[in-house]
Design a protein around this motif. Structure first.
Motif, short mmCIF file in Angstrom:
data_model
loop_
_atom_site.label_atom_id
_atom_site.label_comp_id
_atom_site.label_asym_id
_atom_site.label_seq_id
_atom_site.Cartn_x
_atom_site.Cartn_y
_atom_site.Cartn_z
N THR A 168 0.85 -1.19 0.00
CA THR A 168 0.00 0.00 0.00
C THR A 168 0.89 1.24 0.00
OG1 THR A 168 -0.11 0.03 2.42
CG2 THR A 168 -1.88 -1.13 1.26
N SER A 169 0.36 2.33 -0.53
CA SER A 169 1.15 3.55 -0.67
C SER A 169 1.56 4.13 0.68
CB SER A 169 0.39 4.59 -1.49
OG SER A 169 -0.88 4.84 -0.91
N ASP A 170 0.76 3.90 1.73
CA ASP A 170 1.12 4.45 3.04
C ASP A 170 2.23 3.65 3.71
OD1 ASP A 170 -0.52 2.24 3.40
OD2 ASP A 170 -1.44 3.02 5.23
N LYS A 171 2.64 2.54 3.09
CA LYS A 171 3.72 1.72 3.63
C LYS A 171 4.96 1.75 2.74
CE LYS A 171 1.39 -0.13 7.14
NZ LYS A 171 1.78 0.04 8.56
#
Length: 339
Positions: A168-171
């Protein structure tokens, strides 16, 4: 027998017994230690740092799951390669070569092409047919084609390992740290683009899914199309002029799922089903006599595409008419078996 003799024999017996017990215990301890290590290696959770995550440590999944879900569907060659231990490494952090995989940008970002991607595509495919019109796929039509692939020599991870790695982009910082990649590297940019493409809102009439394992790839397509399916891909061929040698054959429509292999450290596929599309198998003969069966997708309505899309510049048309393009040799087409 004298008491002294009896005592000597008893002493010898217990001494021998003690040595036997100590020796057996040592041997068993070694055996247990080895077995314990073997069991531990199988049960220890997947490593969390790339320092201990070498390609040789991970064996790709086998075709067992494929045939358990799709008993009547032959395994396509494009997937078979990814299941051969030693053919590709499971993980590879050299996947950011723009020239090899520009065609992937055509495939799964077909509705929008940035100026940077357009430049990369043109430099990778000079004098090649990238897009063509729907009416061009007829016997006798000549096109100069370069059949490409994603350029990523990576195989599947097991579902358990793949699902333990963030996607995921937040990771992104965690992902880059996991693969020991620099924040400003080309590889980091490619990872951001790949995950960003998966997280982009669906286009109108599109259903999509990014499969990070063989099992999730199969499950998505079986859920959408059932178990009575065919899975095909374009045969690889060198760049040259090709002629459409016979009538093309439709192999799928709106229900067909197209799965593009993405540039990533391990095998990830961007799968989508797009409304108002048709999929054809095109028989081609090269100028050197080579025969190729190519898979092409035709988007019947391009009115929703950006007027600045590269396809309209190449074909010198405005949004609206049907536009077709060939697919990479490691892209998979899933269609109901009725075709």
């Amino acid at each position: 027998m004298s008491p002294a003799t009896t005592c000597s024999l008893l002493l010898l017996f217990f001494l021998t017994l003690s040595l036997h017990i100590n020796f057996s215990t040592a041997v068993n301890s070694i055996g247990v230690s080895r077995r314990t290590l073997a069991v531990a290696a199988d049960t220890v959770p997947s490593p969390k740092k790339v320092a201990t995550f070498f390609p040789s440590d991970i064996s790709p999944p086998t075709e067992k799951y494929w045939y358990s879900r799709l008993p009547n569907t032959p395994l396509p060659k494009a997937l078979g390669y990814l299941l051969q231990p030693g053919h590709y490494p499971s993980i590879n952090t050299e996947f950011a070569n723009d020239n090899v995989s520009a065609s992937v940008q055509i495939s799964y970002k077909i509705y929008k092409t940035s100026a940077k991607h357009e430049k990369a595509i043109k430099s990778s495919f000079p004098d090649s047919t990238i897009f063509y019109l729907y009416n061009d796929i007829h016997p006798g039509k000549r096109m100069r084609i370069r059949f490409a692939n994603s350029g990523t020599k990576v195989s599947f991870l097991t579902r358990q390992v793949a699902e333990s790695i963030p996607f995921t982009s937040d990771k992104i910082p965690e992902i880059l740290k996991y693969f020991a990649l620099q924040v400003n590297s080309k590889e980091a940019r490619v990872i951001r683009d790949a995950i960003g493409g998966c997280e982009d809102p669906n286009m109108e009439g599109e259903e999509k899914f990014c499969a990070t394992s063989l099992e999730s790839l199969i499950d998505f397509n079986v859920e959408g199309l059932g178990q009575n399916v065919r899975v095909l891909s374009t045969e690889a061929g060198k760049k040259q002029e090709y002629t459409v040698s016979a009538e093309v054959r439709m192999i799928g429509d709106d229900k067909a799922a197209v799965c593009h292999k993405m540039r990533y450290p391990y095998a990830v596929h961007y799968c989508h089903v797009i409304a108002e599309t048709e999929v054809y198998e095109v028989p081609l003969v090269g100028s050197d006599g080579t025969k190729v069966k190519a898979v092409t997708v035709c988007h019947l309505n391009t009115s929703a595409w950006s007027p600045d899309h590269m396809a309209f510049k190449v074909l010198k048309i405005k949004p609206g008419p049907a536009v077709c393009h060939f697919l990479d040799s490691d892209t998979l087409i899933w269609v109901p078996a009725k075709y």
